[in-house]
Design a protein around this motif. Structure first.
Motif, PDB file in Angstrom:
ATOM      1  N   THR A   1       0.887  -1.131  -0.100  1.00 22.69           N
ATOM      2  CA  THR A   1       0.043   0.001   0.072  1.00 22.69           C
ATOM      3  C   THR A   1       0.737   1.252  -0.047  1.00 22.69           C
ATOM      4  O   THR A   1       2.031   1.106   0.341  1.00 22.69           O
ATOM      5  N   LEU A   2       0.272   2.308  -0.382  1.00 21.61           N
ATOM      6  CA  LEU A   2       1.075   3.617  -0.456  1.00 21.61           C
ATOM      7  C   LEU A   2       1.562   4.027   0.855  1.00 21.61           C
ATOM      8  O   LEU A   2       2.428   4.676   1.156  1.00 21.61           O
ATOM      9  N   ALA A   3       0.946   3.910   1.984  1.00 21.82           N
ATOM     10  CA  ALA A   3       1.245   3.995   3.353  1.00 21.82           C
ATOM     11  C   ALA A   3       2.753   3.238   3.584  1.00 21.82           C
ATOM     12  O   ALA A   3       3.409   3.902   4.618  1.00 21.82           O
ATOM     13  N   ASP A   4       2.753   2.125   3.292  1.00 23.32           N
ATOM     14  CA  ASP A   4       4.157   1.474   3.280  1.00 23.32           C
ATOM     15  C   ASP A   4       4.971   1.850   2.152  1.00 23.32           C
ATOM     16  O   ASP A   4       6.493   1.901   2.402  1.00 23.32           O
TER      17      ASP A   4
ATOM     18  N   ASP B   1      -4.697   7.637  -2.092  1.00 22.11           N
ATOM     19  CA  ASP B   1      -5.042   6.962  -0.899  1.00 22.11           C
ATOM     20  C   ASP B   1      -4.151   5.770  -0.245  1.00 22.11           C
ATOM     21  O   ASP B   1      -3.320   5.093  -0.830  1.00 22.11           O
ATOM     22  N   PRO B   2      -3.618   6.355   1.079  1.00 19.56           N
ATOM     23  CA  PRO B   2      -2.547   5.584   1.859  1.00 19.56           C
ATOM     24  C   PRO B   2      -2.866   3.760   1.778  1.00 19.56           C
ATOM     25  O   PRO B   2      -1.918   3.292   1.904  1.00 19.56           O
TER      26      PRO B   2
ATOM     27  N   VAL C   1       2.292  13.131   3.392  1.00 21.93           N
ATOM     28  CA  VAL C   1       1.984  14.528   2.938  1.00 21.93           C
ATOM     29  C   VAL C   1       3.076  15.227   1.882  1.00 21.93           C
ATOM     30  O   VAL C   1       2.924  16.403   1.505  1.00 21.93           O
ATOM     31  N   LEU C   2       4.175  14.389   2.044  1.00 22.14           N
ATOM     32  CA  LEU C   2       5.503  14.852   0.949  1.00 22.14           C
ATOM     33  C   LEU C   2       5.257  14.693  -0.379  1.00 22.14           C
ATOM     34  O   LEU C   2       6.049  14.895  -1.168  1.00 22.14           O
TER      35      LEU C   2
END
Length: 234
Positions: A58-61, A113-114, A229-230
């Motif tokens: 996922t994007l969060a990782d 989307d994270p 956020v970056l």
């Protein structure tokens, strides 16, 4: 100037003039290029490059690729520069050599989307080789690679080394998880324990959570600012 050579599964794409490798890499990624594309622009005064990733998380990782590429850069320069040259990493992607700001890293992704798995993620590197001013004392918080005892570091060698050391870090991340990356990054992190402002919040930079989100302590609250956020262009 010689043509850089990269490890297997990586391919190079040179651009010239005012073309930004980061922007070009994002365009190529959106078109469906293979992961491992290295877009680069080796100008007389600046080294610019970007890596295309195809995360299967996922994007969060996946945003961990930004600090991972930073660790790869520190290892790359550490292998080529004199031992007294110190490299540190800002949480926001900034690079510091001997304490002064010296270039930056950026990232962009197909996803916002994270919890989504992005089709691609790009990390860019921009490193000034020579000072832009003839009076560097006027900007003591800004520096360039060759002003910091690294005049013998060839830009092509550094680019090759960055890709190789980043690949090593990717393999470690895939095999052993994020813990080793956390340890390596924290040893290089700039400003932990200091008062900073980020995303409109002023406080003490305590460190990061397991997904490299910034922990920022105010008087009575610890704020979590996700690394996503970056991402540019969201």
């Amino acid at each position: 100037m010689s043509i850089p050579s990269f490890p297997p599964l990586f391919s190079g794409l040179a651009v010239e003039g005012q073309i930004d490798p980061f922007d070009k890499a994002c365009v190529e990624a959106a078109r469906g290029c293979d992961a491992g594309l290295v877009v680069y622009n080796l100008g007389a005064n600046t080294l610019q490059a970007a890596l295309v990733f195809a995360p299967d998380v996922t994007l969060a990782d996946a945003v961990a690729m930004l600090p991972l590429c930073g660790v790869g850069f520190q290892n790359a320069l550490g292998a080529l520069a004199p031992p007294e040259v110190a490299v540190h990493l800002d949480w926001g992607g900034g690079l510091r050599i001997n304490g002064a700001s010296c270039g930056q890293m950026r990232m962009a992704s197909s996803a916002s989307d994270p919890e989504a798995e992005p089709d691609w993620l790009v990390v860019g590197l921009e490193l000034p080789l020579w000072p832009t001013s003839d009076a560097p004392g006027e900007t003591p918080d800004q520096t360039a690679l060759y002003a910091e005892g690294c005049a013998d570091v060839n830009a092509v060698d550094l680019l090759e080394s960055w890709v190789k050391h980043t690949l090593v870090a990717i393999n470690t991340w895939q095999d052993d998880g994020v813990a080793a990356l956390h340890k390596d990054w924290r040893a290089l992190a700039f400003g932990i324990g200091e008062a900073i402002e980020r995303n409109g919040v002023s406080g003490t930079f305590l460190g990061v959570d397991e997904k490299f989100g910034m922990l920022l302590r105010t008087d009575d609250t610890t704020h979590l600012i996700p690394l996503s956020v970056l991402l540019e262009g969201q």
